[in-house]
Design a protein around this motif. Structure first.
Motif, PDB file in Angstrom:
ATOM      1  N   ALA A 138     -27.462  23.892 -12.620  1.00 43.92           N
ATOM      2  CA  ALA A 138     -26.452  23.260 -13.472  1.00 43.92           C
ATOM      3  C   ALA A 138     -27.146  22.505 -14.602  1.00 43.92           C
ATOM      4  CB  ALA A 138     -25.609  22.298 -12.640  1.00 43.92           C
ATOM      5  N   ASP A 139     -26.399  22.172 -15.658  1.00 42.12           N
ATOM      6  CA  ASP A 139     -27.069  21.446 -16.732  1.00 42.12           C
ATOM      7  C   ASP A 139     -26.977  19.934 -16.543  1.00 42.12           C
ATOM      8  OD1 ASP A 139     -24.365  21.581 -17.503  1.00 42.12           O
ATOM      9  OD2 ASP A 139     -24.837  23.430 -18.600  1.00 42.12           O
ATOM     10  N   HIS A 140     -27.633  19.208 -17.456  1.00 41.59           N
ATOM     11  CA  HIS A 140     -27.774  17.760 -17.280  1.00 41.59           C
ATOM     12  C   HIS A 140     -26.431  17.038 -17.236  1.00 41.59           C
ATOM     13  CE1 HIS A 140     -32.107  17.793 -17.479  1.00 41.59           C
ATOM     14  NE2 HIS A 140     -32.004  18.663 -18.466  1.00 41.59           N
ATOM     15  N   GLU A 141     -25.475  17.518 -18.043  1.00 39.45           N
ATOM     16  CA  GLU A 141     -24.167  16.844 -18.070  1.00 39.45           C
ATOM     17  C   GLU A 141     -23.514  16.899 -16.697  1.00 39.45           C
ATOM     18  OE1 GLU A 141     -24.874  19.329 -20.405  1.00 39.45           O
ATOM     19  OE2 GLU A 141     -25.562  17.768 -21.770  1.00 39.45           O
ATOM     20  N   PHE A 142     -23.630  18.059 -16.089  1.00 36.38           N
ATOM     21  CA  PHE A 142     -23.003  18.208 -14.777  1.00 36.38           C
ATOM     22  C   PHE A 142     -23.715  17.324 -13.750  1.00 36.38           C
ATOM     23  CE2 PHE A 142     -22.197  20.294 -10.691  1.00 36.38           C
ATOM     24  CZ  PHE A 142     -20.817  20.289 -10.712  1.00 36.38           C
ATOM     25  N   GLU A 143     -25.002  17.229 -13.887  1.00 34.72           N
ATOM     26  CA  GLU A 143     -25.772  16.372 -12.980  1.00 34.72           C
ATOM     27  C   GLU A 143     -25.324  14.921 -13.138  1.00 34.72           C
ATOM     28  OE1 GLU A 143     -29.951  17.438 -13.099  1.00 34.72           O
ATOM     29  OE2 GLU A 143     -30.360  15.507 -12.148  1.00 34.72           O
ATOM     30  N   ALA A 144     -25.080  14.509 -14.380  1.00 34.72           N
ATOM     31  CA  ALA A 144     -24.616  13.141 -14.631  1.00 34.72           C
ATOM     32  C   ALA A 144     -23.247  12.919 -13.990  1.00 34.72           C
ATOM     33  CB  ALA A 144     -24.553  12.877 -16.129  1.00 34.72           C
ATOM     34  N   PHE A 145     -22.399  13.924 -14.096  1.00 33.59           N
ATOM     35  CA  PHE A 145     -21.083  13.830 -13.467  1.00 33.59           C
ATOM     36  C   PHE A 145     -21.215  13.681 -11.951  1.00 33.59           C
ATOM     37  CE2 PHE A 145     -18.516  16.833 -10.964  1.00 33.59           C
ATOM     38  CZ  PHE A 145     -17.361  16.078 -10.840  1.00 33.59           C
ATOM     39  N   LEU A 146     -22.111  14.466 -11.374  1.00 36.44           N
ATOM     40  CA  LEU A 146     -22.302  14.390  -9.922  1.00 36.44           C
ATOM     41  C   LEU A 146     -22.845  13.032  -9.507  1.00 36.44           C
ATOM     42  CD1 LEU A 146     -23.803  17.724  -8.628  1.00 36.44           C
ATOM     43  CD2 LEU A 146     -21.586  16.711  -8.117  1.00 36.44           C
ATOM     44  N   LEU A 147     -23.724  12.515 -10.339  1.00 38.81           N
ATOM     45  CA  LEU A 147     -24.316  11.215 -10.054  1.00 38.81           C
ATOM     46  C   LEU A 147     -23.223  10.161  -9.924  1.00 38.81           C
ATOM     47  CD1 LEU A 147     -26.944   9.649  -9.802  1.00 38.81           C
ATOM     48  CD2 LEU A 147     -26.849   9.247 -12.253  1.00 38.81           C
ATOM     49  N   GLU A 148     -22.264  10.249 -10.812  1.00 40.06           N
ATOM     50  CA  GLU A 148     -21.155   9.311 -10.762  1.00 40.06           C
ATOM     51  C   GLU A 148     -20.388   9.458  -9.451  1.00 40.06           C
ATOM     52  OE1 GLU A 148     -19.456   9.366 -14.883  1.00 40.06           O
ATOM     53  OE2 GLU A 148     -17.682   8.806 -13.693  1.00 40.06           O
ATOM     54  N   GLU A 183     -34.160  11.191 -12.070  1.00 41.63           N
ATOM     55  CA  GLU A 183     -34.640  10.153 -11.166  1.00 41.63           C
ATOM     56  C   GLU A 183     -33.463   9.451 -10.474  1.00 41.63           C
ATOM     57  OE1 GLU A 183     -37.787  10.211 -10.649  1.00 41.63           O
ATOM     58  OE2 GLU A 183     -37.378   8.657  -9.166  1.00 41.63           O
ATOM     59  N   ALA A 184     -32.414   9.184 -11.258  1.00 40.20           N
ATOM     60  CA  ALA A 184     -31.271   8.440 -10.715  1.00 40.20           C
ATOM     61  C   ALA A 184     -30.587   9.213  -9.589  1.00 40.20           C
ATOM     62  CB  ALA A 184     -30.274   8.143 -11.831  1.00 40.20           C
ATOM     63  N   LEU A 185     -30.527  10.530  -9.745  1.00 40.94           N
ATOM     64  CA  LEU A 185     -29.900  11.347  -8.704  1.00 40.94           C
ATOM     65  C   LEU A 185     -30.742  11.308  -7.431  1.00 40.94           C
ATOM     66  CD1 LEU A 185     -27.487  13.562  -8.439  1.00 40.94           C
ATOM     67  CD2 LEU A 185     -29.385  15.146  -8.390  1.00 40.94           C
ATOM     68  N   VAL A 190     -31.361  10.772   0.291  1.00 37.13           N
ATOM     69  CA  VAL A 190     -32.550  10.876   1.137  1.00 37.13           C
ATOM     70  C   VAL A 190     -33.168  12.219   0.770  1.00 37.13           C
ATOM     71  CG1 VAL A 190     -33.422  11.118   3.492  1.00 37.13           C
ATOM     72  CG2 VAL A 190     -31.561   9.514   3.009  1.00 37.13           C
ATOM     73  N   TYR A 191     -34.435  12.189   0.390  1.00 37.76           N
ATOM     74  CA  TYR A 191     -35.081  13.384  -0.144  1.00 37.76           C
ATOM     75  C   TYR A 191     -35.959  14.046   0.903  1.00 37.76           C
ATOM     76  CZ  TYR A 191     -38.223  16.256  -2.933  1.00 37.76           C
ATOM     77  OH  TYR A 191     -38.941  17.305  -3.427  1.00 37.76           O
ATOM     78  N   HIS A 192     -35.916  15.375   0.939  1.00 35.51           N
ATOM     79  CA  HIS A 192     -36.868  16.084   1.802  1.00 35.51           C
ATOM     80  C   HIS A 192     -37.305  17.391   1.159  1.00 35.51           C
ATOM     81  CE1 HIS A 192     -39.007  17.300   5.352  1.00 35.51           C
ATOM     82  NE2 HIS A 192     -38.379  18.446   5.327  1.00 35.51           N
ATOM     83  N   TRP A 193     -38.603  17.602   1.123  1.00 35.45           N
ATOM     84  CA  TRP A 193     -39.158  18.859   0.639  1.00 35.45           C
ATOM     85  C   TRP A 193     -39.313  19.791   1.833  1.00 35.45           C
ATOM     86  CZ3 TRP A 193     -40.213  21.577  -3.627  1.00 35.45           C
ATOM     87  CH2 TRP A 193     -41.091  22.661  -3.520  1.00 35.45           C
ATOM     88  N   ILE A 194     -38.645  20.941   1.797  1.00 36.72           N
ATOM     89  CA  ILE A 194     -38.807  21.918   2.889  1.00 36.72           C
ATOM     90  C   ILE A 194     -39.930  22.881   2.521  1.00 36.72           C
ATOM     91  CG2 ILE A 194     -37.737  23.679   4.345  1.00 36.72           C
ATOM     92  CD1 ILE A 194     -35.125  22.547   4.040  1.00 36.72           C
TER      93      ILE A 194
END
Ligand SMILES: Nc1ncnc2c1ncn2[C@@H]1O[C@H](COP(=O)(O)OP(=O)(O)OP(=O)(O)O)[C@@H](O)[C@H]1O
Ligand SMILES: [Mg+2]
Length: 293
Positions: A138-148, A183-185, A190-194
């Motif tokens: 997804a693009d950055h705008e959508f990521e910002a929306f999700l963050l909200e 970074e904000a997202l 909780v982050y995990h690298w598989i």
């Protein structure tokens, strides 16, 4: 921070790993711990990793352990809030207007609302798990929306007001890391690298997913796949490819192809890129001799 002390009777990473295993998913300790913490702390779980390491499947297994329905939002370039949250059923509204004549109708009633995954998760947070799959597409705008959305778990529908989840829904996000996420997202999650599974675990996965494959074959295919992943390939095989390669080679072997020839003949299910095949074919015998001996 609100801690859900007993998340539906799961008392820690160990019992969660066992539950996942019952759902046909083998999680190592670090993944089980990250997933447990995300559930217990009411935070989204962000899973990153190479293609085919079991990110999407992890979300399915978590939903299954919780006995909840998985609602999946597959991200793509250009995806917008309407696809994620809700849309008004315009043709149905038009029809209703025509049929209503002089009667007053509420065009923003439930019957005209098409709930998409984010809204579905908000409406019934105890019955659903929200998977936001491949967020990096997804693009950055959508990521910002999700963050909200991930900050306050509300969706605002201008015609209806704000819908708030009674409790934070369980959310799993995945990324193939084709680009860096904000970074904000990350901070919300909780982050995990598989990583690719350890050889013993991958052999177990093969046996679990493909009942026709013998234990010895599973071990060999895992060694061979390990060899392939060490090469500079464009599309290194994921776990699904390991399982399929084992199945395909087992089939060819049953029809008379000797080991390790059966692996070489079935290479098309492990490598699915022409350049990778061209690169590997001359090297395959040596790799198999080493891995499969
Ligand atoms: N830990 C695991 N336990 C059991 N099966 C697994 C595991 N990891 C992967 N698999 C198997 O591998 C397949 C591929 O996994 P999955 O689709 O979840 O990968 P992914 O990381 O989402 O890949 P992509 O980035 O391509 O979407 C699954 O369908 C499953 O059969
Ligand atoms: Mg996936």
């Amino acid at each position: 921070m609100a801690v859900r002390s007993s998340i539906l009777g799961i008392d820690g990473p160990g019992p969660l790993a066992q539950g996942l295993r019952d759902a046909q998913y083998i999680a190592d300790e670090s993944l089980a711990t990250a997933a447990y913490l995300a559930l217990a702390l009411g935070k989204p779980l962000l899973l990153e990793g190479a293609p085919g390491v079991g990110k999407t499947e992890a979300a399915k297994a978590i939903a299954s352990v919780l006995g909840r329905e998985l609602v999946r939002l597959q991200c793509y370039e250009g995806i917008d809030a309407a696809a994620a949250m809700y849309e008004w059923n315009f043709p149905r509204q038009m029809l209703a207007i025509r049929q209503a004549g002089d009667e007053h109708i509420n065009l923003y009633a439930d019957e005209f609302l098409i709930a998409r995954p984010v809204l579905l998760a908000l409406q019934a947070p105890r019955q659903r798990v929200l998977l936001i799959d491949e967020i990096d597409r997804a693009d950055h705008e959508f990521e910002a929306f999700l963050l909200e959305f991930l900050s306050d778990f509300t969706v605002s529908i201008p015609e209806r007001g704000t819908i708030r989840a009674g409790e934070p829904p369980v959310v799993v996000l995945t990324s193939n890391r084709t680009r860096e996420l904000h970074e904000a997202l990350r901070r919300r999650c909780v982050y995990h690298w598989i990583d690719y599974p350890a050889p013993e675990l991958e052999a177990e996965i093969v046996m679990m997913r493909a009942s026709t494959v013998a234990q010895d074959t599973a071990r060999k295919v895992v060694a061979a796949v390990g060899g392939l992943r060490a090469e500079p390939l464009a599309k290194p095989p994921g776990v699904a490819e390991t399982v399929e390669w084992a199945q395909a080679a087992t089939l060819l072997n049953a029809q008379g192809a000797p080991w390790p020839r059966a692996f070489a003949r079935a290479i098309g299910v492990a490598l699915k890129d022409q350049d990778d095949l061209e690169f590997m074919v001359p090297r395959l015998d040596a790799l198999l001799q080493e891995a499969v001996a």
